[in-house]
Scaffold this motif. Structure first.
Motif, PDB file in Angstrom:
ATOM      1  N   VAL A 218       0.883  -1.161   0.000  1.00  0.00           N
ATOM      2  CA  VAL A 218       0.000   0.000   0.000  1.00  0.00           C
ATOM      3  C   VAL A 218       0.920   1.210   0.000  1.00  0.00           C
ATOM      4  O   VAL A 218       1.807   1.329   0.861  1.00  0.00           O
TER       5      VAL A 218
ATOM      6  N   LYS B 299       4.116   9.265  -5.095  1.00  0.00           N
ATOM      7  CA  LYS B 299       3.568   8.737  -6.341  1.00  0.00           C
ATOM      8  C   LYS B 299       4.589   7.760  -6.896  1.00  0.00           C
ATOM      9  O   LYS B 299       5.751   8.120  -7.091  1.00  0.00           O
TER      10      LYS B 299
ATOM     11  N   SER C  57       1.976   0.220 -13.508  1.00  0.00           N
ATOM     12  CA  SER C  57       0.900   0.874 -12.763  1.00  0.00           C
ATOM     13  C   SER C  57       1.448   2.098 -12.061  1.00  0.00           C
ATOM     14  O   SER C  57       2.590   2.095 -11.594  1.00  0.00           O
TER      15      SER C  57
ATOM     16  N   LEU D  95       0.859   4.245  -8.792  1.00  0.00           N
ATOM     17  CA  LEU D  95       0.214   4.200  -7.482  1.00  0.00           C
ATOM     18  C   LEU D  95       0.245   5.580  -6.842  1.00  0.00           C
ATOM     19  O   LEU D  95       1.282   6.256  -6.872  1.00  0.00           O
ATOM     20  N   LEU D  96      -0.863   5.972  -6.281  1.00  0.00           N
ATOM     21  CA  LEU D  96      -0.968   7.181  -5.467  1.00  0.00           C
ATOM     22  C   LEU D  96      -1.223   6.743  -4.030  1.00  0.00           C
ATOM     23  O   LEU D  96      -1.580   5.584  -3.788  1.00  0.00           O
TER      24      LEU D  96
ATOM     25  N   GLY E 222      -2.602   5.486  -0.825  1.00  0.00           N
ATOM     26  CA  GLY E 222      -3.800   4.701  -0.584  1.00  0.00           C
ATOM     27  C   GLY E 222      -4.009   3.586  -1.591  1.00  0.00           C
ATOM     28  O   GLY E 222      -4.863   2.731  -1.387  1.00  0.00           O
ATOM     29  N   HIS E 223      -3.238   3.570  -2.680  1.00  0.00           N
ATOM     30  CA  HIS E 223      -3.371   2.508  -3.689  1.00  0.00           C
ATOM     31  C   HIS E 223      -2.662   1.240  -3.240  1.00  0.00           C
ATOM     32  O   HIS E 223      -1.656   1.291  -2.546  1.00  0.00           O
ATOM     33  N   TYR E 224      -3.184   0.107  -3.708  1.00  0.00           N
ATOM     34  CA  TYR E 224      -2.705  -1.222  -3.344  1.00  0.00           C
ATOM     35  C   TYR E 224      -2.099  -1.901  -4.564  1.00  0.00           C
ATOM     36  O   TYR E 224      -2.573  -1.723  -5.690  1.00  0.00           O
ATOM     37  N   ALA E 225      -1.062  -2.700  -4.339  1.00  0.00           N
ATOM     38  CA  ALA E 225      -0.478  -3.543  -5.388  1.00  0.00           C
ATOM     39  C   ALA E 225      -0.089  -4.875  -4.764  1.00  0.00           C
ATOM     40  O   ALA E 225       0.303  -4.938  -3.592  1.00  0.00           O
TER      41      ALA E 225
END
Length: 147
Positions: free
Chosen positions: A89, A94, A105, A107-108, A110-113
């Motif tokens: 997370v 960024k 991808s 990610l910002l 709060g984004h999940y990978a």
């Protein structure tokens, strides 16, 4: 393709005991990336640029350790893989992450990978501010640089 294996356990072992708790003695835990009790340590040398690690919970030599990874803005985490799956997370910044065989991808916060065990990947902190990642590893924490 030349590979160099570095076990992150060696880098975090000296301070892992502070985060590790014996079975049955675990306590609830809540903290922020800004928490002054975090023990930030340098990353292993496979990660160039400004890179720091903090163990949040568990023992990095054993399964199910949680860490914060913080890299300076513009830092590249070169192509590498882990023997464990990782759940990420993005906490701040960024980040561009590219797993082999998948489209990159962005990610910002709060984004999940999710990264499967053994999946080659690289990442770049795209922001001027540092990127802080929460990473939950299923197995021991390690990294294998792929050249």
């Amino acid at each position: 393709m030349k590979r160099t294996t570095v076990w992150l356990v060696a880098a975090v072992l000296p301070w892992a005991s502070a985060a590790a708790q014996p079975a049955g003695s675990e306590r609830p835990l809540a903290m922020s990336r800004m928490d002054t009790s975090l023990k930030w340590r340098p990353c292993p040398p496979i990660y160039t640029g400004g890179c720091r690690l903090a163990v949040l919970h568990g023992d990095p030599a054993k399964p199910n350790a949680d860490v914060f990874l913080r890299v300076d803005g513009g830092t590249v985490l070169h192509n590498h893989r882990h023997s464990s799956a990782e759940r990420i997370v993005l906490v701040s910044g960024k980040l561009r992450v590219a797993y082999a065989g998948s489209a990159p991808s962005i990610l910002l916060a709060g984004h999940y990978a999710y990264g499967p065990a053994g999946a080659p990947h690289e990442a770049r902190c795209l922001s001027k501010m540092p990127c802080t990642l929460f990473i939950a590893f299923e197995g021991p924490v390690d990294a294998d640089l792929i050249k």
